[in-house]
Design a protein around this motif. Sequence first.
Motif, PDB file in Angstrom:
ATOM      1  N   MET A 105     -45.442   1.581  53.240  1.00  0.00           N
ATOM      2  CA  MET A 105     -45.109   2.897  53.720  1.00  0.00           C
ATOM      3  C   MET A 105     -44.025   2.759  54.780  1.00  0.00           C
ATOM      4  O   MET A 105     -44.027   1.808  55.554  1.00  0.00           O
ATOM      5  N   GLU A 106     -43.117   3.713  54.774  1.00  0.00           N
ATOM      6  CA  GLU A 106     -42.110   3.780  55.829  1.00  0.00           C
ATOM      7  C   GLU A 106     -42.134   5.169  56.428  1.00  0.00           C
ATOM      8  O   GLU A 106     -42.038   6.162  55.712  1.00  0.00           O
ATOM      9  N   ILE A 107     -42.284   5.226  57.746  1.00  0.00           N
ATOM     10  CA  ILE A 107     -42.290   6.489  58.472  1.00  0.00           C
ATOM     11  C   ILE A 107     -40.975   6.582  59.225  1.00  0.00           C
ATOM     12  O   ILE A 107     -40.730   5.812  60.154  1.00  0.00           O
ATOM     13  N   GLY A 108     -40.133   7.520  58.816  1.00  0.00           N
ATOM     14  CA  GLY A 108     -38.802   7.661  59.394  1.00  0.00           C
ATOM     15  C   GLY A 108     -37.803   6.899  58.546  1.00  0.00           C
ATOM     16  O   GLY A 108     -37.656   5.695  58.670  1.00  0.00           O
ATOM     17  N   VAL A 109     -37.140   7.576  57.637  1.00  0.00           N
ATOM     18  CA  VAL A 109     -36.267   6.929  56.655  1.00  0.00           C
ATOM     19  C   VAL A 109     -34.844   6.722  57.175  1.00  0.00           C
ATOM     20  O   VAL A 109     -34.221   5.714  56.921  1.00  0.00           O
ATOM     21  N   TYR A 110     -34.329   7.704  57.893  1.00  0.00           N
ATOM     22  CA  TYR A 110     -32.959   7.768  58.378  1.00  0.00           C
ATOM     23  C   TYR A 110     -31.980   7.453  57.238  1.00  0.00           C
ATOM     24  O   TYR A 110     -31.989   8.155  56.244  1.00  0.00           O
ATOM     25  N   LEU A 129     -34.553   0.652  51.487  1.00  0.00           N
ATOM     26  CA  LEU A 129     -33.987  -0.104  50.367  1.00  0.00           C
ATOM     27  C   LEU A 129     -34.361  -1.579  50.481  1.00  0.00           C
ATOM     28  O   LEU A 129     -34.738  -2.204  49.482  1.00  0.00           O
ATOM     29  N   SER A 130     -34.298  -2.132  51.678  1.00  0.00           N
ATOM     30  CA  SER A 130     -34.669  -3.541  51.877  1.00  0.00           C
ATOM     31  C   SER A 130     -36.117  -3.785  51.474  1.00  0.00           C
ATOM     32  O   SER A 130     -36.440  -4.787  50.835  1.00  0.00           O
ATOM     33  N   THR A 131     -36.994  -2.859  51.831  1.00  0.00           N
ATOM     34  CA  THR A 131     -38.405  -2.988  51.467  1.00  0.00           C
ATOM     35  C   THR A 131     -38.575  -2.897  49.957  1.00  0.00           C
ATOM     36  O   THR A 131     -39.286  -3.713  49.354  1.00  0.00           O
ATOM     37  N   ALA A 132     -37.937  -1.915  49.352  1.00  0.00           N
ATOM     38  CA  ALA A 132     -38.042  -1.755  47.893  1.00  0.00           C
ATOM     39  C   ALA A 132     -37.547  -3.000  47.168  1.00  0.00           C
ATOM     40  O   ALA A 132     -38.150  -3.439  46.179  1.00  0.00           O
ATOM     41  N   LEU A 133     -36.469  -3.593  47.634  1.00  0.00           N
ATOM     42  CA  LEU A 133     -35.929  -4.804  47.013  1.00  0.00           C
ATOM     43  C   LEU A 133     -36.884  -5.987  47.139  1.00  0.00           C
ATOM     44  O   LEU A 133     -36.928  -6.850  46.264  1.00  0.00           O
ATOM     45  N   ALA A 134     -37.662  -6.022  48.217  1.00  0.00           N
ATOM     46  CA  ALA A 134     -38.578  -7.143  48.452  1.00  0.00           C
ATOM     47  C   ALA A 134     -39.881  -7.011  47.667  1.00  0.00           C
ATOM     48  O   ALA A 134     -40.598  -8.001  47.502  1.00  0.00           O
ATOM     49  N   LEU A 135     -40.159  -5.823  47.173  1.00  0.00           N
ATOM     50  CA  LEU A 135     -41.409  -5.591  46.452  1.00  0.00           C
ATOM     51  C   LEU A 135     -41.359  -6.173  45.039  1.00  0.00           C
ATOM     52  O   LEU A 135     -40.294  -6.250  44.436  1.00  0.00           O
ATOM     53  N   PRO A 136     -42.531  -6.520  44.497  1.00  0.00           N
ATOM     54  CA  PRO A 136     -42.562  -6.922  43.088  1.00  0.00           C
ATOM     55  C   PRO A 136     -42.176  -5.727  42.219  1.00  0.00           C
ATOM     56  O   PRO A 136     -42.137  -4.589  42.679  1.00  0.00           O
ATOM     57  N   SER A 137     -41.923  -5.970  40.949  1.00  0.00           N
ATOM     58  CA  SER A 137     -41.420  -4.918  40.060  1.00  0.00           C
ATOM     59  C   SER A 137     -42.341  -3.706  39.980  1.00  0.00           C
ATOM     60  O   SER A 137     -41.880  -2.584  39.787  1.00  0.00           O
ATOM     61  N   ASP A 138     -43.640  -3.897  40.163  1.00  0.00           N
ATOM     62  CA  ASP A 138     -44.562  -2.772  40.107  1.00  0.00           C
ATOM     63  C   ASP A 138     -44.931  -2.231  41.494  1.00  0.00           C
ATOM     64  O   ASP A 138     -45.790  -1.375  41.625  1.00  0.00           O
ATOM     65  N   GLY A 139     -44.271  -2.731  42.535  1.00  0.00           N
ATOM     66  CA  GLY A 139     -44.556  -2.293  43.899  1.00  0.00           C
ATOM     67  C   GLY A 139     -43.999  -0.910  44.192  1.00  0.00           C
ATOM     68  O   GLY A 139     -43.038  -0.473  43.564  1.00  0.00           O
ATOM     69  N   LYS A 140     -44.624  -0.229  45.124  1.00  0.00           N
ATOM     70  CA  LYS A 140     -44.209   1.115  45.521  1.00  0.00           C
ATOM     71  C   LYS A 140     -44.153   1.204  47.034  1.00  0.00           C
ATOM     72  O   LYS A 140     -44.946   0.573  47.734  1.00  0.00           O
ATOM     73  N   VAL A 141     -43.221   2.035  47.524  1.00  0.00           N
ATOM     74  CA  VAL A 141     -43.159   2.331  48.949  1.00  0.00           C
ATOM     75  C   VAL A 141     -43.190   3.849  49.118  1.00  0.00           C
ATOM     76  O   VAL A 141     -42.452   4.576  48.457  1.00  0.00           O
ATOM     77  N   LEU A 142     -44.097   4.300  49.954  1.00  0.00           N
ATOM     78  CA  LEU A 142     -44.215   5.709  50.296  1.00  0.00           C
ATOM     79  C   LEU A 142     -43.309   5.946  51.496  1.00  0.00           C
ATOM     80  O   LEU A 142     -43.478   5.316  52.544  1.00  0.00           O
TER      81      LEU A 142
END
Length: 164
Positions: A1-6, A12-25
């Motif tokens: 989860m990310e609070i405060g996207v700006y 994007l850095s978090t999404a890139l680090a996640l496995p292919s089925d990972g999700k970020v809220l």
Amino acid sequence: MEIGVYTGYSLLSTALALPSDGKVLALDITREYYDMGLPMIKKAGMTHKIDFREGPALLFLDKLLQDENNKGTFDFVFVDADKNNYLNYHERVIDLVKVGGLIGYDNTLWSGSVALSPNAPMTKIVKGLRGHVIEVNKYLAQDLRIEICQLTIGDGITLCRRIS
């Protein structure tokens, strides 16, 4: 989860680090900030990993906490929103992140102001939120539910690993 996207850089850095089925809220008070970074998120092919929600994060977190099944389900929460609410965010996300999970707080050195005299010259915004950042740093240091590490990268990032 990310609070405060700006601008979406850390999102994007978090999404890139996640496995292919990972999700970020991703939570932000306004969609404008998410839309700012959306072209790069699309270019990187990461839109499928991001669930963006617009609105006040505290209200959304309260709603998540109403369902006991959400507690302890997040691996990582990154907070970079309104500094005056960091303690309010902490009291909510601590229950959402699993034991062994991480919570990251951005800007915990607040332009170095946390180590300065209150009378030192600083911009109006730094001076106005300095007390909140100092308060959250003190609170995190004594919170027995976490272990912390403050990194002097950029404007300071405090990582908290939930231990109970």
